[in-house]
Structures are given as C-alpha cells and as structure tokens.
Design a protein around this motif. Sequence first.
Motif, PDB file in Angstrom:
ATOM      1  N   ALA A  60      10.799   6.476  41.233  1.00  0.00           N
ATOM      2  CA  ALA A  60      10.731   5.354  40.296  1.00  0.00           C
ATOM      3  C   ALA A  60      10.366   5.842  38.899  1.00  0.00           C
ATOM      4  N   GLY A  61       9.493   6.857  38.829  1.00  0.00           N
ATOM      5  CA  GLY A  61       9.121   7.434  37.543  1.00  0.00           C
ATOM      6  C   GLY A  61      10.289   8.114  36.851  1.00  0.00           C
ATOM      7  N   ILE A  62      11.145   8.741  37.630  1.00  0.00           N
ATOM      8  CA  ILE A  62      12.354   9.345  37.067  1.00  0.00           C
ATOM      9  C   ILE A  62      13.249   8.256  36.485  1.00  0.00           C
ATOM     10  N   LEU A  63      13.394   7.154  37.205  1.00  0.00           N
ATOM     11  CA  LEU A  63      14.299   6.090  36.783  1.00  0.00           C
ATOM     12  C   LEU A  63      13.791   5.322  35.571  1.00  0.00           C
ATOM     13  N   ASP A  64      12.470   5.100  35.511  1.00  0.00           N
ATOM     14  CA  ASP A  64      11.958   4.290  34.397  1.00  0.00           C
ATOM     15  C   ASP A  64      11.435   5.136  33.229  1.00  0.00           C
ATOM     16  N   GLY A  65      11.578   6.467  33.329  1.00  0.00           N
ATOM     17  CA  GLY A  65      11.199   7.340  32.226  1.00  0.00           C
ATOM     18  C   GLY A  65       9.737   7.732  32.188  1.00  0.00           C
ATOM     19  N   ALA A  66       8.978   7.342  33.213  1.00  0.00           N
ATOM     20  CA  ALA A  66       7.556   7.689  33.245  1.00  0.00           C
ATOM     21  C   ALA A  66       7.334   9.158  33.598  1.00  0.00           C
ATOM     22  N   TYR A  67       8.280   9.757  34.301  1.00  0.00           N
ATOM     23  CA  TYR A  67       8.171  11.169  34.664  1.00  0.00           C
ATOM     24  C   TYR A  67       8.729  11.992  33.514  1.00  0.00           C
ATOM     25  N   GLN A  68       7.826  12.601  32.739  1.00  0.00           N
ATOM     26  CA  GLN A  68       8.211  13.307  31.527  1.00  0.00           C
ATOM     27  C   GLN A  68       7.463  14.633  31.405  1.00  0.00           C
ATOM     28  N   TYR A  69       7.960  15.454  30.488  1.00  0.00           N
ATOM     29  CA  TYR A  69       7.333  16.748  30.191  1.00  0.00           C
ATOM     30  C   TYR A  69       6.321  16.563  29.069  1.00  0.00           C
ATOM     31  N   ARG A  70       5.095  17.016  29.323  1.00  0.00           N
ATOM     32  CA  ARG A  70       4.029  16.887  28.337  1.00  0.00           C
ATOM     33  C   ARG A  70       3.178  18.159  28.357  1.00  0.00           C
ATOM     34  N   GLY A  71       3.237  18.947  27.300  1.00  0.00           N
ATOM     35  CA  GLY A  71       2.358  20.096  27.151  1.00  0.00           C
ATOM     36  C   GLY A  71       2.355  21.074  28.303  1.00  0.00           C
ATOM     37  N   GLY A  72       3.520  21.536  28.678  1.00  0.00           N
ATOM     38  CA  GLY A  72       3.609  22.525  29.748  1.00  0.00           C
ATOM     39  C   GLY A  72       3.602  21.949  31.147  1.00  0.00           C
ATOM     40  N   THR A  73       3.675  20.626  31.244  1.00  0.00           N
ATOM     41  CA  THR A  73       3.549  19.974  32.547  1.00  0.00           C
ATOM     42  C   THR A  73       4.530  18.824  32.683  1.00  0.00           C
ATOM     43  N   TRP A  74       5.193  18.755  33.825  1.00  0.00           N
ATOM     44  CA  TRP A  74       5.969  17.560  34.188  1.00  0.00           C
ATOM     45  C   TRP A  74       5.016  16.622  34.913  1.00  0.00           C
ATOM     46  N   ASN A  75       4.957  15.385  34.430  1.00  0.00           N
ATOM     47  CA  ASN A  75       3.931  14.484  34.951  1.00  0.00           C
ATOM     48  C   ASN A  75       4.392  13.042  34.865  1.00  0.00           C
ATOM     49  N   LEU A  76       3.784  12.182  35.674  1.00  0.00           N
ATOM     50  CA  LEU A  76       3.987  10.753  35.577  1.00  0.00           C
ATOM     51  C   LEU A  76       3.038  10.188  34.539  1.00  0.00           C
ATOM     52  N   GLY A  77       3.552   9.351  33.628  1.00  0.00           N
ATOM     53  CA  GLY A  77       2.719   8.785  32.588  1.00  0.00           C
ATOM     54  C   GLY A  77       1.767   7.731  33.118  1.00  0.00           C
TER      55      GLY A  77
END
Length: 232
Positions: free
Chosen positions: A215-232
């Motif tokens: 779901a995070g992939i689909l709604d854009g919550a799963y993103q790259y932030r400072g060396g880490t792929w993470n759910l927002g």
Amino acid sequence: MTQSAWSRDGQPVDATAIPSGEWDNLKRNSQLGDFIMPCCKAPAVLKTSINNIPFFAHHANECDTAPETIWHKDGKAAVLAALNSMGIPGREEVQGCSPDGDKWVADVIFSVFDRTIVIELQRSYQHLRDFKRRQERYIASGVECYWLVRKKTFMTLGKATSRLLLKREFGNVYPPGGIGTGMLPELPVAMLDTEAEQLVQFGMFKTAPVKVWLAGILDGAYQYRGGTWNLG
C-alpha cells in the motif's frame, strides 16, 4: 509455517486478512485439500499460534523442498495473497522485454491505473552490478521494480551500496547524520521474513506487513530518505 497459501481453486490466501472468527470457523470446517502450501503443493492445515497469529502448516511431514525454493515460493505467495486481499490481481513468472530486446521474467507483476509494478524476490547472493542491471532493464521497459531479499542478502548488499553511496554522495567522508541503511535511491530493497508474521523490514529496521508495504508503494508513502527506503 506460513501465513500465505493457495485455495483449492488456485487463489492466493492471506491468513492475516481473515477475521479471527472466520478463521476459527475455517479451522473447524475446512476439508483436507481446501488449502495448499505454496512451497510444495502439499495439503495445508489451519492453525493459530500461542500469540494468536493465524498460519498455515504442512498436514504431514515437513517440506523437503530446498530452503531457497521455499523462501522464494513463500515470498511470492505472500505478495500475491496481499494483492488479492487488496482487490488487485497479480501474476507470477511473467515474461517481458525491454525496447532494446533485453528479456526479463518478473517474480510478481501487477498493474494499477497507469503503473506496472514488479516485485522481485532474491534470496541468494547477487552482485550489486546485477541488481542494478536488472533494475535498469525494468526501467527501460517502463516498469517499476521493488526488491525483497532475505536478511543475509540485505546485509551483504548493504555493504556494497554503502561504499558506493559514501563515495558518490559524500566524497568518502562519513556525514555527521549517517547514511541510514546505506541503500541507493535507484534501488529500492527491503528484507522479507517468510516465517511467523511475514513482515517486510526496511529503513532503520522498521517493519510492516506485506500488505501495508505494498500500500505504501501505491500511495507514495514508501520513499527514499537519507540513505534509507522507508514508509513515511
């Protein structure tokens, strides 16, 4: 044990998506063969752990399928079952080709609106250049690709990506704030534990069920932030 299985008619089933009352009813009334283990197609039985976690187990003897194959099949079943519970049809082992004629075979592929998304599952060691080559092949084909690997593979890959990230972005000077898990923005990789609750582990070792990760992939919550792929 696994939380994903196939129904008698070939539909992926996610045990965690079934309410506890309905699960108990299925345990009482299902017949042998109603559910099939993804690793070896043997009959599955429905069980509940002491922590009240629903799962499927082999009816008789333990599976003798190779461990790598078990992880791969269980992982694909977990992704397909999560997609099914979201009302999204997924397909496995689908062949494709880039505009340059570079062929690929997707572990799991699905489409939502104008997006085509592939989930690749990699248990064994693979060199960073091969991860990047396969990722670039999907990009050239207009396909998004997200990776699930086992913990040992993630840690090995992280050593290579960290060195590259540190050199490329920081001139080999370690920044005060750190580099997270050291993953690359162009290579979204997370860990998958196919045992117990079948959790995806990402970022600074945060976890989420497969369905929440998707779901995070689909709604854009799963993103790259400072060396880490993470759910927002």
